[in-house]
Scaffold this motif. Structure first.
Motif, mmCIF file in Angstrom:
data_model
loop_
_atom_site.group_PDB
_atom_site.id
_atom_site.type_symbol
_atom_site.label_atom_id
_atom_site.label_comp_id
_atom_site.label_asym_id
_atom_site.label_seq_id
_atom_site.Cartn_x
_atom_site.Cartn_y
_atom_site.Cartn_z
ATOM 1 N N UNK A 114 0.835 -1.214 0.000
ATOM 2 C CA UNK A 114 0.000 0.000 0.000
ATOM 3 C C UNK A 114 0.865 1.259 0.000
ATOM 4 N N UNK A 115 1.902 1.265 0.831
ATOM 5 C CA UNK A 115 2.811 2.425 0.863
ATOM 6 C C UNK A 115 3.498 2.602 -0.485
ATOM 7 N N UNK A 116 3.879 1.493 -1.083
ATOM 8 C CA UNK A 116 4.545 1.552 -2.387
ATOM 9 C C UNK A 116 3.603 2.114 -3.439
ATOM 10 N N UNK A 117 2.337 1.702 -3.419
ATOM 11 C CA UNK A 117 1.389 2.202 -4.419
ATOM 12 C C UNK A 117 1.099 3.680 -4.206
ATOM 13 N N UNK A 118 1.054 4.108 -2.950
ATOM 14 C CA UNK A 118 0.861 5.535 -2.675
ATOM 15 C C UNK A 118 2.028 6.366 -3.185
ATOM 16 N N UNK A 119 3.235 5.853 -2.975
ATOM 17 C CA UNK A 119 4.429 6.542 -3.457
ATOM 18 C C UNK A 119 4.403 6.628 -4.974
ATOM 19 N N UNK A 120 4.023 5.523 -5.622
ATOM 20 C CA UNK A 120 3.963 5.508 -7.084
ATOM 21 C C UNK A 120 2.894 6.471 -7.600
ATOM 22 N N UNK A 121 1.763 6.578 -6.887
ATOM 23 C CA UNK A 121 0.695 7.492 -7.299
ATOM 24 C C UNK A 121 1.162 8.931 -7.275
ATOM 25 N N UNK A 122 2.134 9.233 -6.415
ATOM 26 C CA UNK A 122 2.655 10.597 -6.317
ATOM 27 C C UNK A 122 3.800 10.858 -7.277
#
Length: 126
Positions: A114-122
Motif C-alpha cells: 500500500x505504501x509503495x502504491x501511494x508513493x507511485x501514485x505521487x
C-alpha cells in the motif's frame, strides 16, 4: 518495514512447522508438508532482496493468506477434507498459533504494498 516483511515470513513458516510437528505424525524438517513451504518462503525472501521486491511482497502476502485460510479450514471437520481433524483443545491451540503467526506477514506485506502504491501514485519511485 523493509526488514520486517522477510522476518515475519520466517515467523509464518515457523508457525506452520510448529503446527506440523505437533499435529502431524512423524513430521521432520524434511517432510514435504514443511520443507516445500520452507523452500517457497526462502525463495520469496531471497526475491525480496532484489529489484523484484514487489513480486516477492505479493507472493508473501498470498502465501500468508493461504496459510491463514488453511489454519482455519483444516481445523474444521469438513466432509471435503481427506482427513478427520482432531477436535481437541490441543489441536485448536496449534491452529490458533499457526494462524496467528501468519497475521504479521499478511499485514506487513499489505502495508508495504500500500505504501509503495501511494508513493507511485505521487510520481515517486517505489
Amino acid at each position: 518495514m523493509v526488514i520486517l516483511v522477510p522476518l515475519f515470513a520466517v515467523l509464518g513458516w515457523a508457525g506452520l512447522f510448529i503446527h506440523n510437528v505437533a499435529d502431524l505424525p512423524g513430521q521432520t524438517l524434511l517432510s514435504p508438508e514443511s520443507f516445500l513451504p520452507l523452500l517457497l518462503t526462502a525463495a520469496l525472501v531471497a526475491l525480496w532482496l532484489t529489484a523484484w521486491r514487489p513480486v516477492a511482497a505479493w507472493g508473501l502476502l498470498v502465501l500468508g493468506i493461504l496459510n491463514l485460510i488453511g489454519a482455519v479450514l483444516t481445523v474444521l471437520p469438513l466432509p471435503a477434507l481427506p482427513f478427520d481433524p482432531a477436535q481437541t483443545p490441543f489441536h485448536y491451540g496449534f491452529h490458533v498459533l499457526y494462524g496467528a503467526t501468519q497475521l504479521p506477514v499478511v499485514i506487513a506485506a499489505a502495508v508495504w504494498l500500500r505504501r509503495r502504491s501511494r508513493t507511485d501514485d505521487n510520481g515517486n519511485a517505489g
